[in-house]
Design an enzyme around this catalytic site. Sequence first.
Site, short mmCIF file in Angstrom:
data_model
loop_
_atom_site.label_atom_id
_atom_site.label_comp_id
_atom_site.label_asym_id
_atom_site.label_seq_id
_atom_site.Cartn_x
_atom_site.Cartn_y
_atom_site.Cartn_z
N VAL A 11 52.84 11.41 86.71
CA VAL A 11 52.16 12.58 87.19
C VAL A 11 51.15 12.05 88.32
O VAL A 11 50.82 12.55 89.14
CB VAL A 11 51.68 13.80 86.14
CG1 VAL A 11 50.74 14.68 86.80
CG2 VAL A 11 52.84 14.22 85.33
N GLU A 123 46.43 23.99 85.03
CA GLU A 123 47.53 24.84 85.44
C GLU A 123 48.77 24.16 85.18
O GLU A 123 49.78 24.77 84.81
CB GLU A 123 47.41 25.15 86.85
CG GLU A 123 48.68 25.96 87.46
CD GLU A 123 48.77 27.28 86.90
OE1 GLU A 123 50.03 27.60 86.32
OE2 GLU A 123 47.95 28.04 87.03
N VAL A 126 51.52 23.84 81.77
CA VAL A 126 52.32 24.91 81.22
C VAL A 126 53.46 25.07 82.50
O VAL A 126 52.65 25.29 83.77
CB VAL A 126 52.04 26.06 80.86
CG1 VAL A 126 53.29 27.08 80.52
CG2 VAL A 126 51.10 26.06 79.67
N GLY A 128 55.06 23.09 84.59
CA GLY A 128 54.98 22.09 85.58
C GLY A 128 54.68 22.65 87.08
O GLY A 128 53.50 22.91 86.95
N ILE A 130 55.23 25.48 88.11
CA ILE A 130 55.31 26.90 88.57
C ILE A 130 53.70 27.33 88.17
O ILE A 130 53.10 27.38 87.40
CB ILE A 130 56.24 27.81 87.29
CG1 ILE A 130 57.49 27.01 87.28
CG2 ILE A 130 56.02 29.24 87.53
CD1 ILE A 130 58.36 27.52 86.06
N ASP A 195 56.72 21.05 71.97
CA ASP A 195 56.21 21.01 73.61
C ASP A 195 56.19 22.44 73.80
O ASP A 195 54.98 22.97 74.35
CB ASP A 195 57.24 20.44 74.51
CG ASP A 195 56.81 20.73 75.59
OD1 ASP A 195 56.04 19.86 76.25
OD2 ASP A 195 57.58 21.38 76.49
N LYS A 199 52.59 25.12 74.62
CA LYS A 199 52.47 25.92 75.97
C LYS A 199 52.37 27.32 75.47
O LYS A 199 51.58 27.89 76.22
CB LYS A 199 53.72 25.68 76.73
CG LYS A 199 53.78 24.38 77.41
CD LYS A 199 55.32 24.03 77.99
CE LYS A 199 55.51 22.57 78.55
NZ LYS A 199 56.52 22.33 78.99
N GLY A 297 58.55 17.12 86.24
CA GLY A 297 58.75 16.12 87.34
C GLY A 297 57.48 15.76 88.13
O GLY A 297 56.63 16.51 87.88
#
Length: 411
Positions: A11, A123, A126, A128, A130, A195, A199, A297
Amino acid sequence: MNIAILGYGVVGSGVARVIADCAEGRCLGYVKDLSVKAIVDIRDFPDDPNAHLMTKDASQVFSDPSIDIVVETIGGATVAYDFTKKALTAGKHVVTSNKELVSLHGAELLDLAAKNGVRYLYEASVGGGIPILRPLRRDLAGNRVERLSGIVNGTTNFILDRMEHGGIPFAKALAEAQELGYAEQDPAADVDGIDACRKLAIMASILTEEDIPDELIFTEGIRHLQSVDAVIANRLGYKLKLIAAMTRDQNDKLTLIVAPHLVGETHPLAGVHGVFNAIYVTGNAIGDAMFYGQGAGTLPTASAVVADIIEIATVPYHDACEEHWRPLSPDHLIKHEDAQVHAFIRLSSAVADRVMEALSDYEPRLAVTENSCQAIEVGRSVFLSEGALAAGLAKADIARDDYAVLRILPL
């Protein structure tokens, strides 16, 4: 604004790349003057184009008055927690993609940010890429969100897809996910629902403005599922998905759960495949809305991180920027054992009669037979609590590996 990145992995490197793209004019024109000034990582990257920005000493970042925003992409809740507190205390805004840290220490870090007149934004923790957390807090602030249901883990969604369409067992589907890089070598956080639970805790905390610990959320993963479960789901008119769900009743009490669910074939979540994520929200004013996209990703997650950076860079700090999660009021959560459940129970035909007898007070109904398995429906016409269901299964004395509870996601 000058930015420091803590952690130059998947990331963190993506954040540097997206910021570089913005500097070259590949984003909206109002986004200006974002510059990465330092990158902290314990590893060396001698051939990286940002090698000249690298340091192993995070204290240089905290003491540098020219650095405005710290991006934390280290992961975990130890070093990242310590560094985040130091950055906020030094008067620097912090942006993170770290769901574990936010779910465990979000309330504390938000309070610390407000105390120092800076922002703590998350942001990317949760969904990725979106946009979901900012819409929940800002765009839907005029709504009473009554229900939230999400596919928020791409790994498990990919595995369930392969079990359905490939007719393969869980172990083989997991191996495929690992080979493609969708699952870690230790997949527990994904396949055990941890996971997704973190979230859900974050989203529920935003919607209630209360600190909801993830250990209070009933969480069940997908290890025990079999390919026959997907076959049964299809025969009954459903798709099998790992769902993170929040429901708010008329008394403002919440039910929170992460578990495999049967999603009606016409429900928008039924069409979410592969590693994609989606969150379906129902509000009293907006009605139904769905947020869909890549849930992980390098660049999708970096996109969400940079969106938070841009928010800080373009919106002057004011009182409404402060966010606080109050301590949770115990009476705001419905205990899992008291929650209502409507489900199909998949089990072997050899033990079906025992389960039917154990749950006879709840009008069990044989719904479908598939090979040597049967699916029994419970909770359709009479109230059945999660506690009563668990007690009935215990009374039937069947091994945990011999059945699966496939809860039905309400429309």
